[in-house]
Design an enzyme around this catalytic site. Sequence first.
Site, PDB file in Angstrom:
ATOM      1  N   TYR A  90       0.869  -1.188   0.000  1.00 13.78           N
ATOM      2  CA  TYR A  90       0.000   0.000   0.000  1.00 13.78           C
ATOM      3  C   TYR A  90       0.902   1.233   0.000  1.00 13.78           C
ATOM      4  O   TYR A  90       1.443   1.629   1.028  1.00 13.78           O
ATOM      5  CB  TYR A  90      -0.901   0.036   1.233  1.00 13.78           C
ATOM      6  N   LEU A 101     -18.192  -1.179   3.245  1.00 19.66           N
ATOM      7  CA  LEU A 101     -18.954  -0.067   2.646  1.00 19.66           C
ATOM      8  C   LEU A 101     -18.775  -0.080   1.128  1.00 19.66           C
ATOM      9  O   LEU A 101     -19.054   0.916   0.457  1.00 19.66           O
ATOM     10  CB  LEU A 101     -18.472   1.267   3.228  1.00 19.66           C
ATOM     11  N   ARG A 131     -16.149   0.162  -0.494  1.00 14.46           N
ATOM     12  CA  ARG A 131     -15.180   1.223  -0.803  1.00 14.46           C
ATOM     13  C   ARG A 131     -15.845   2.601  -0.848  1.00 14.46           C
ATOM     14  O   ARG A 131     -15.484   3.459  -1.648  1.00 14.46           O
ATOM     15  CB  ARG A 131     -14.450   0.898  -2.091  1.00 14.46           C
ATOM     16  N   GLY A 132     -16.859   2.761  -0.024  1.00 12.88           N
ATOM     17  CA  GLY A 132     -17.537   4.053   0.080  1.00 12.88           C
ATOM     18  C   GLY A 132     -18.846   4.089  -0.691  1.00 12.88           C
ATOM     19  O   GLY A 132     -19.716   4.929  -0.435  1.00 12.88           O
ATOM     20  N   SER A 178     -21.791   3.889   1.523  1.00 14.02           N
ATOM     21  CA  SER A 178     -21.594   4.619   2.788  1.00 14.02           C
ATOM     22  C   SER A 178     -22.679   5.660   3.011  1.00 14.02           C
ATOM     23  O   SER A 178     -22.817   6.192   4.110  1.00 14.02           O
ATOM     24  CB  SER A 178     -20.237   5.323   2.779  1.00 14.02           C
TER      25      SER A 178
HETATM   26  N1  LIG Z   1      -7.348  -8.394   1.460  1.00 14.57           N
HETATM   27  C1  LIG Z   1      -7.673  -7.601   0.476  1.00 14.57           C
HETATM   28  O1  LIG Z   1      -7.657  -8.003  -0.691  1.00 14.57           O
HETATM   29  C2  LIG Z   1      -8.085  -6.187   0.754  1.00 14.57           C
HETATM   30  C3  LIG Z   1      -8.579  -5.392  -0.286  1.00 14.57           C
HETATM   31  C4  LIG Z   1      -8.967  -4.085   0.008  1.00 14.57           C
HETATM   32  C5  LIG Z   1      -8.884  -3.600   1.301  1.00 14.57           C
HETATM   33  N2  LIG Z   1      -8.387  -4.388   2.288  1.00 14.57           N
HETATM   34  C6  LIG Z   1      -8.250  -3.886   3.670  1.00 14.57           C
HETATM   35  O2  LIG Z   1      -9.526  -3.561   4.177  1.00 14.57           O
HETATM   36  C7  LIG Z   1      -9.553  -2.218   4.619  1.00 14.57           C
HETATM   37  C8  LIG Z   1     -10.929  -1.638   4.415  1.00 14.57           C
HETATM   38  O3  LIG Z   1     -11.262  -1.701   3.026  1.00 14.57           O
HETATM   39  P1  LIG Z   1     -11.905  -0.511   2.257  1.00 14.57           P
HETATM   40  O4  LIG Z   1     -11.110   0.700   2.502  1.00 14.57           O
HETATM   41  O5  LIG Z   1     -12.154  -0.923   0.864  1.00 14.57           O
HETATM   42  O6  LIG Z   1     -13.270  -0.421   3.032  1.00 14.57           O
HETATM   43  P2  LIG Z   1     -14.560   0.423   3.041  1.00 14.57           P
HETATM   44  O7  LIG Z   1     -14.758   0.729   4.481  1.00 14.57           O
HETATM   45  O8  LIG Z   1     -15.594  -0.297   2.284  1.00 14.57           O
HETATM   46  O9  LIG Z   1     -14.305   1.762   2.231  1.00 14.57           O
HETATM   47  C9  LIG Z   1     -13.577   2.811   2.769  1.00 14.57           C
HETATM   48  C10 LIG Z   1     -13.941   4.107   2.066  1.00 14.57           C
HETATM   49  O10 LIG Z   1     -15.318   4.396   2.282  1.00 14.57           O
HETATM   50  C11 LIG Z   1     -15.518   5.791   2.430  1.00 14.57           C
HETATM   51  N3  LIG Z   1     -16.333   6.056   3.630  1.00 14.57           N
HETATM   52  C12 LIG Z   1     -17.445   6.793   3.671  1.00 14.57           C
HETATM   53  N4  LIG Z   1     -17.974   6.801   4.902  1.00 14.57           N
HETATM   54  C13 LIG Z   1     -17.172   6.095   5.666  1.00 14.57           C
HETATM   55  C14 LIG Z   1     -17.195   5.762   7.032  1.00 14.57           C
HETATM   56  N5  LIG Z   1     -18.135   6.174   7.869  1.00 14.57           N
HETATM   57  N6  LIG Z   1     -16.211   5.005   7.510  1.00 14.57           N
HETATM   58  C15 LIG Z   1     -15.230   4.553   6.693  1.00 14.57           C
HETATM   59  N7  LIG Z   1     -15.164   4.842   5.378  1.00 14.57           N
HETATM   60  C16 LIG Z   1     -16.128   5.610   4.858  1.00 14.57           C
HETATM   61  C17 LIG Z   1     -14.140   6.407   2.524  1.00 14.57           C
HETATM   62  O11 LIG Z   1     -13.892   7.046   1.295  1.00 14.57           O
HETATM   63  P3  LIG Z   1     -13.585   8.593   1.235  1.00 14.57           P
HETATM   64  O12 LIG Z   1     -12.529   8.807   2.308  1.00 14.57           O
HETATM   65  O13 LIG Z   1     -13.102   8.792  -0.136  1.00 14.57           O
HETATM   66  O14 LIG Z   1     -14.886   9.258   1.553  1.00 14.57           O
HETATM   67  C18 LIG Z   1     -13.184   5.263   2.675  1.00 14.57           C
HETATM   68  O15 LIG Z   1     -11.970   5.502   1.992  1.00 14.57           O
HETATM   69  C19 LIG Z   1      -8.457  -1.523   3.837  1.00 14.57           C
HETATM   70  O16 LIG Z   1      -7.988  -0.371   4.485  1.00 14.57           O
HETATM   71  C20 LIG Z   1      -7.422  -2.614   3.761  1.00 14.57           C
HETATM   72  O17 LIG Z   1      -6.654  -2.622   4.962  1.00 14.57           O
HETATM   73  C21 LIG Z   1      -8.012  -5.675   2.037  1.00 14.57           C
END
Ligand SMILES: NC(=O)c1ccc[n+]([C@@H]2O[C@H](COP(=O)([O-])OP(=O)(O)OC[C@H]3O[C@@H](n4cnc5c(N)ncnc54)[C@H](OP(=O)(O)O)[C@@H]3O)[C@@H](O)[C@H]2O)c1
Length: 336
Positions: free
Chosen positions: A58, A211, A213-214, A217
């Site tokens: 990352y 979420l 990826r938002g 959300s």
């Molecule tokens: N193993 C794998 O293949 C894999 C793949 C992807 C991720 N991951 C891990 O999983 C974690 C979470 O994944 P993700 O970032 O895709 O998850 P997510 O929680 O679905 O999406 C995060 C995005 O949602 C938006 N958002 C809007 N409201 C929110 C709220 N109340 N809380 C949090 N986010 C909000 C934000 O975008 P804005 O900031 O742009 O508004 C944030 O960047 C990653 O950080 C990573 O460590 C693992």
Amino acid sequence: MTMRTRSLGTTGPQVSALGLGCMGMSALYGDADRAEGIATIHAALEAGVTLLDTGDFYGMGHNELLIGEALRTAPAARREQAQVSVKFGALRDPDGGWSGYDGRPAAVRNFAAYSLQRLGVDHIDVYRIARLDPDVPIEETVGAIAELVEKGHVRHIGLSEVGAETIRRAAATAPIADLQIEYALISRGIERSILPVTRELGISITAYGVLSRGLISGHFTADRKLAANDFRAYSPRFQGDNLQHNLNLVEALRKIAEQKGVSVAQIAIAWVLAQGEDIVPLVGARTRERLAESLGALDVVLEAADLAAIEDAVPADAAAGDRYSAAAMAHLDSER
Ligand SMILES: NC(=O)c1ccc[n+]([C@@H]2O[C@H](COP(=O)([O-])OP(=O)(O)OC[C@H]3O[C@@H](n4cnc5c(N)ncnc54)[C@H](OP(=O)(O)O)[C@@H]3O)[C@@H](O)[C@H]2O)c1
């Protein structure tokens, strides 16, 4: 607030019921504010979140350096409670490109040595390859992590985005704490053949993309401009008609959230939390404001009628568009 805990598998540690995914603080969702990322990690630790998730790829080490700094500057008691979960194996290039995966034992040891250094820790709590390396049997990769466990460099072994057969082979090699995989109201593929196997084997799920990826959300709008380095600019679910269809699902969810007096994001996270004690959602908050909203999901009580209404509003296969591009889908053992 006292943070609830959940166990990572029958062999793994107790972790906070919500983990913080730190990826977006360094990469994949456009530019991020480093200071706010560190403040968000501090606020999470203060709220009792123990599980911090990252990947060495990352931002090519950026995310681990950021977490390392956050840990160094956190109060000692909080730092000691932190449990860092690290993915390795994805190969990058200087232009930010992706060039496959490396799960060979020598590579595993090399990746771990660099991660320990960047994080500034003496052990990694959970270590996993991000995607199955098709050229290396999972037994070899997991076996190499098991050796790191024996030496004290790693505490627990995890998996990421692998399917039922690979899970069984990995679990026959060494104890597996958790499978990290996408799981959300609009990403329910694991319910068919993966969740039954992890449950049979006593392996937990750390759910990412809760979420989407938002997208679900409640904050994402069709007119949002995405930077060229934002994953969502290419993700099928965020394109054209798919996006509009998916945002319509969010509006259906919003009605339920409003009736419950909570936010859409909180309903979406609470739904994942309600799917079982073996599931730990990783929220991708990269600001303190989003973190606070996410943590609020822990207080949302969903009765059977609420769950039914939510699944009525967003049926299992309702999303339009795959969760990854075709090229990225091809690397997912979990989708075979
Ligand atoms: N193993 C794998 O293949 C894999 C793949 C992807 C991720 N991951 C891990 O999983 C974690 C979470 O994944 P993700 O970032 O895709 O998850 P997510 O929680 O679905 O999406 C995060 C995005 O949602 C938006 N958002 C809007 N409201 C929110 C709220 N109340 N809380 C949090 N986010 C909000 C934000 O975008 P804005 O900031 O742009 O508004 C944030 O960047 C990653 O950080 C990573 O460590 C693992």
